[in-house]
Design a protein around this motif. Structure first.
Motif, PDB file in Angstrom:
ATOM      1  N   VAL A  15       0.674  -1.000  -0.548  1.00 21.85           N
ATOM      2  CA  VAL A  15       0.189  -0.045   0.431  1.00 21.85           C
ATOM      3  C   VAL A  15       0.876   1.296   0.149  1.00 21.85           C
ATOM      4  CG1 VAL A  15      -1.869   1.369   1.222  1.00 21.85           C
ATOM      5  CG2 VAL A  15      -1.311  -1.457   0.896  1.00 21.85           C
ATOM      6  N   ASP A  16       0.834   1.982  -1.261  1.00 21.07           N
ATOM      7  CA  ASP A  16       1.657   3.254  -1.412  1.00 21.07           C
ATOM      8  C   ASP A  16       0.701   4.862  -0.892  1.00 21.07           C
ATOM      9  OD1 ASP A  16       3.023   6.030  -1.959  1.00 21.07           O
ATOM     10  OD2 ASP A  16       2.839   5.576  -3.984  1.00 21.07           O
ATOM     11  N   LEU A 106      11.845   5.378  -2.358  1.00 18.81           N
ATOM     12  CA  LEU A 106      12.058   4.301  -2.411  1.00 18.81           C
ATOM     13  C   LEU A 106      11.714   4.280  -3.566  1.00 18.81           C
ATOM     14  CD1 LEU A 106       9.115   3.666   0.207  1.00 18.81           C
ATOM     15  CD2 LEU A 106      11.016   2.650  -0.195  1.00 18.81           C
ATOM     16  N   SER A 107      10.890   5.730  -4.134  1.00 15.34           N
ATOM     17  CA  SER A 107      11.470   5.928  -5.826  1.00 15.34           C
ATOM     18  C   SER A 107      12.604   5.866  -6.671  1.00 15.34           C
ATOM     19  CB  SER A 107      10.497   6.661  -6.360  1.00 15.34           C
ATOM     20  OG  SER A 107       8.885   7.174  -6.079  1.00 15.34           O
ATOM     21  N   CYS A 108      13.680   6.401  -5.948  1.00 14.37           N
ATOM     22  CA  CYS A 108      14.649   6.144  -6.188  1.00 14.37           C
ATOM     23  C   CYS A 108      15.803   4.306  -6.445  1.00 14.37           C
ATOM     24  CB  CYS A 108      15.648   7.109  -5.428  1.00 14.37           C
ATOM     25  SG  CYS A 108      15.417   8.788  -6.059  1.00 14.37           S
ATOM     26  N   LEU A 109      14.963   3.867  -5.025  1.00 15.31           N
ATOM     27  CA  LEU A 109      15.673   3.097  -4.193  1.00 15.31           C
ATOM     28  C   LEU A 109      15.074   1.710  -5.748  1.00 15.31           C
ATOM     29  CD1 LEU A 109      16.935   0.877  -3.155  1.00 15.31           C
ATOM     30  CD2 LEU A 109      15.288   0.425  -1.360  1.00 15.31           C
ATOM     31  N   GLY A 110      13.260   1.476  -6.094  1.00 14.05           N
ATOM     32  CA  GLY A 110      13.080   0.666  -6.898  1.00 14.05           C
ATOM     33  C   GLY A 110      13.835   0.885  -8.875  1.00 14.05           C
ATOM     34  N   ALA A 111      14.057   2.370  -8.651  1.00 15.23           N
ATOM     35  CA  ALA A 111      14.651   2.912 -10.504  1.00 15.23           C
ATOM     36  C   ALA A 111      16.690   1.852 -10.124  1.00 15.23           C
ATOM     37  CB  ALA A 111      15.156   4.515 -10.375  1.00 15.23           C
ATOM     38  N   ARG A 112      16.953   2.298  -8.873  1.00 15.23           N
ATOM     39  CA  ARG A 112      18.224   1.253  -8.914  1.00 15.23           C
ATOM     40  C   ARG A 112      18.222  -0.151  -9.078  1.00 15.23           C
ATOM     41  NH1 ARG A 112      21.984   1.213  -5.694  1.00 15.23           N
ATOM     42  NH2 ARG A 112      23.784   1.166  -7.085  1.00 15.23           N
ATOM     43  N   LEU A 113      16.965  -0.068  -9.246  1.00 16.50           N
ATOM     44  CA  LEU A 113      17.001  -2.276  -9.529  1.00 16.50           C
ATOM     45  C   LEU A 113      17.164  -2.479 -11.164  1.00 16.50           C
ATOM     46  CD1 LEU A 113      14.228  -2.818  -7.168  1.00 16.50           C
ATOM     47  CD2 LEU A 113      16.406  -2.994  -5.964  1.00 16.50           C
ATOM     48  N   GLN A 114      16.462  -1.160 -11.580  1.00 13.26           N
ATOM     49  CA  GLN A 114      16.083  -1.708 -12.588  1.00 13.26           C
ATOM     50  C   GLN A 114      18.479  -1.252 -13.498  1.00 13.26           C
ATOM     51  OE1 GLN A 114      13.689  -0.131 -15.089  1.00 13.26           O
ATOM     52  NE2 GLN A 114      12.006  -0.133 -12.901  1.00 13.26           N
ATOM     53  N   SER A 115      18.270   0.022 -12.893  1.00 17.64           N
ATOM     54  CA  SER A 115      20.669   0.531 -13.369  1.00 17.64           C
ATOM     55  C   SER A 115      20.733   0.328 -11.955  1.00 17.64           C
ATOM     56  CB  SER A 115      20.170   1.798 -13.634  1.00 17.64           C
ATOM     57  OG  SER A 115      19.016   2.456 -14.634  1.00 17.64           O
ATOM     58  N   PRO A 116      21.355  -0.427 -11.617  1.00 16.03           N
ATOM     59  CA  PRO A 116      21.843  -0.820 -10.749  1.00 16.03           C
ATOM     60  C   PRO A 116      23.572  -0.028 -10.264  1.00 16.03           C
ATOM     61  CG  PRO A 116      22.254  -2.970 -11.534  1.00 16.03           C
ATOM     62  CD  PRO A 116      21.002  -1.882 -12.408  1.00 16.03           C
ATOM     63  N   VAL A 236       8.187   2.483  -6.592  1.00 21.68           N
ATOM     64  CA  VAL A 236       7.261   2.946  -5.352  1.00 21.68           C
ATOM     65  C   VAL A 236       7.186   1.479  -4.626  1.00 21.68           C
ATOM     66  CG1 VAL A 236       6.436   3.662  -3.155  1.00 21.68           C
ATOM     67  CG2 VAL A 236       6.722   4.867  -4.806  1.00 21.68           C
ATOM     68  N   PHE A 237       7.187   0.748  -5.456  1.00 19.60           N
ATOM     69  CA  PHE A 237       6.660  -1.073  -5.357  1.00 19.60           C
ATOM     70  C   PHE A 237       7.415  -1.199  -5.488  1.00 19.60           C
ATOM     71  CE2 PHE A 237       1.729   0.169  -5.840  1.00 19.60           C
ATOM     72  CZ  PHE A 237       1.104   0.145  -4.668  1.00 19.60           C
ATOM     73  N   ASP A 238       8.164  -1.986  -6.318  1.00 19.22           N
ATOM     74  CA  ASP A 238       9.222  -1.863  -6.845  1.00 19.22           C
ATOM     75  C   ASP A 238      10.706  -1.824  -5.077  1.00 19.22           C
ATOM     76  OD1 ASP A 238       9.252  -3.350  -8.997  1.00 19.22           O
ATOM     77  OD2 ASP A 238       9.710  -1.830 -10.033  1.00 19.22           O
ATOM     78  N   GLY A 239      10.117  -0.332  -4.880  1.00 18.61           N
ATOM     79  CA  GLY A 239      11.516   0.074  -3.711  1.00 18.61           C
ATOM     80  C   GLY A 239      10.953  -0.702  -2.246  1.00 18.61           C
ATOM     81  N   ALA A 241       9.371  -3.190  -1.504  1.00 19.22           N
ATOM     82  CA  ALA A 241       9.642  -5.232  -2.140  1.00 19.22           C
ATOM     83  C   ALA A 241      11.258  -4.922  -1.562  1.00 19.22           C
ATOM     84  CB  ALA A 241       8.983  -5.445  -3.499  1.00 19.22           C
ATOM     85  N   SER A 242      11.493  -4.407  -2.315  1.00 19.55           N
ATOM     86  CA  SER A 242      13.443  -4.510  -1.826  1.00 19.55           C
ATOM     87  C   SER A 242      13.534  -4.929  -0.946  1.00 19.55           C
ATOM     88  CB  SER A 242      14.941  -3.601  -2.735  1.00 19.55           C
ATOM     89  OG  SER A 242      14.301  -2.129  -2.342  1.00 19.55           O
ATOM     90  N   LEU A 243      12.786  -3.894   0.472  1.00 20.42           N
ATOM     91  CA  LEU A 243      13.184  -4.116   1.561  1.00 20.42           C
ATOM     92  C   LEU A 243      13.245  -4.984   2.754  1.00 20.42           C
ATOM     93  CD1 LEU A 243      12.562   0.106   2.204  1.00 20.42           C
ATOM     94  CD2 LEU A 243      15.242  -1.343   1.715  1.00 20.42           C
ATOM     95  N   ILE A 244      11.722  -6.403   1.179  1.00 20.79           N
ATOM     96  CA  ILE A 244      11.491  -7.460   2.763  1.00 20.79           C
ATOM     97  C   ILE A 244      12.627  -8.577   2.534  1.00 20.79           C
ATOM     98  CG2 ILE A 244       9.644  -9.191   2.129  1.00 20.79           C
ATOM     99  CD1 ILE A 244       8.949  -6.140   2.356  1.00 20.79           C
TER     100      ILE A 244
END
Length: 244
Positions: A15-16, A106-116, A236-239, A241-244
Motif C-alpha cells: 500500500v502506497d 523508495l522511488s529512487c531505490l526502485g529505479a536503481r534495481l533496474q540500473s544497479p 515505489v512498490f519495487d523499492g 519490495a526490495s526491503l522485504i
C-alpha cells in the motif's frame, strides 16, 4: 528486472499512501497488479476482499491521517509500515530526514534495481512533482519539489476565474496566438521546461545518469518531451519490495 520475486507472494499486499490517492498492489506472475483509490474505505475494501489470503500488508505513507483511517478499516490484518528508520543513515545525504517523504527515497531505490551500477534521477509527476537523485552507491542526494501539473492548471481558478480551462498540451507554435495557447505555454510549457531545466542542473552537477519517470502525469510528460526517460508507474512498490 526484479530480484525479489522469489520472496514476494500474492498474499503480500503493498500500500502506497500518497498525497491524493491510495495505491494497492500485489505481485502475480512477476508483475504488479495495482489499483488506485481516493479513500481509505475504498482501499480497505479491496484489501479485505483480496483474491488471496492476506498474510502481510506492507505500507508506506506520507499522510498520517489517511494511514490511521486505513488501519482502522483493516484492524484485523497484520500491517508493517516502511519508514526512514528502515533505511540506513549512510544512504541519506539529506539535512532534514525527518521531513523526507519516504516515497521519494523508495522511488529512487526502485529505479536503481533496474540500473544497479548507475546513478538515477526519478521524476515523480504526481500531485507534487519531485525530481530526485540517487548516486551509483545508493545514496539519496536530495532533489527538487515543485507543483504538479494539476496544481499548475488550477492556479488561475481562484485569482482569474474568467480565463478559460485548457487541455494539458504544449502548442506547436511559440508564442501563443490565442488566450488558450498563451495559457498552455504559461502553465504546461512552464511546468515542462522547469523540469527540463532541473534535469540540466543535475547533468551540470553530477554528469550522466539514468532517468526514470513515475506518477500520474509521467506518460504525458514523456510524450511532450519526446521520450525523455523510462516510464515506470511502480517504482515505489519495487523499492518497498526490495526491503522485504
Amino acid at each position: 528486472m526484479s530480484n525479489f520475486d522469489s520472496q514476494i507472494t500474492p498474499s503480500m499486499v503493498f500500500v502506497d499512501i500518497g498525497n491524493s490517492s491510495i495505491k494497492v498492489a500485489f505481485r502475480r506472475d512477476k508483475k504488479w497488479v495495482t489499483h488506485s483509490y481516493l479513500t481509505a474505505q475504498s482501499a480497505a475494501y479491496e484489501i479485505n476482499n483480496h483474491p488471496y489470503p492476506v498474510q502481510h500488508i506492507i505500507m508506506c505513507s506520507v499522510r498520517e491521517n489517511v494511514k490511521n483511517a486505513l488501519e482502522q478499516e483493516i484492524a484485523t490484518r497484520r500491517m508493517y509500515e516502511i519508514t526512514l528508520e528502515d533505511i540506513g543513515a549512510e544512504t541519506l545525504n539529506y539535512e532534514t530526514p525527518e521531513t523526507l517523504g519516504i516515497d521519494r527515497y523508495l522511488s529512487c531505490l526502485g529505479a536503481r534495481l533496474q540500473s544497479p551500477e548507475e546513478p538515477v534521477v526519478v521524476i515523480d509527476a504526481g500531485s507534487a512533482c519531485t525530481i530526485d537523485y540517487m548516486d551509483e552507491k545508493g545514496v539519496f542526494e536530495g532533489g527538487v519539489i515543485m507543483p504538479g501539473l494539476k496544481s499548475m492548471l488550477q492556479v488561475f481558478k481562484r485569482t482569474a476565474p474568467e480565463l478559460p480551462e485548457i487541455r494539458p498540451e504544449i502548442p506547436a507554435e511559440f508564442p501563443g496566438k490565442s488566450t488558450t495557447t498563451c495559457l498552455q505555454w504559461g502553465q504546461v510549457g512552464f511546468w515542462v521546461q522547469g523540469i527540463e531545466a532541473m534535469i540540466g542542473n543535475y547533468l551540470d552537477v553530477y554528469g550522466d545518469f539514468k532517468l526514470y519517470l513515475t506518477g500520474g502525469d509521467s506518460e504525458m510528460l514523456n510524450t511532450v518531451t519526446g521520450d525523455m526517460g523510462t516510464v515506470d508507474p511502480n517504482l515505489v512498490f519495487d523499492g518497498m519490495a526490495s526491503l522485504i
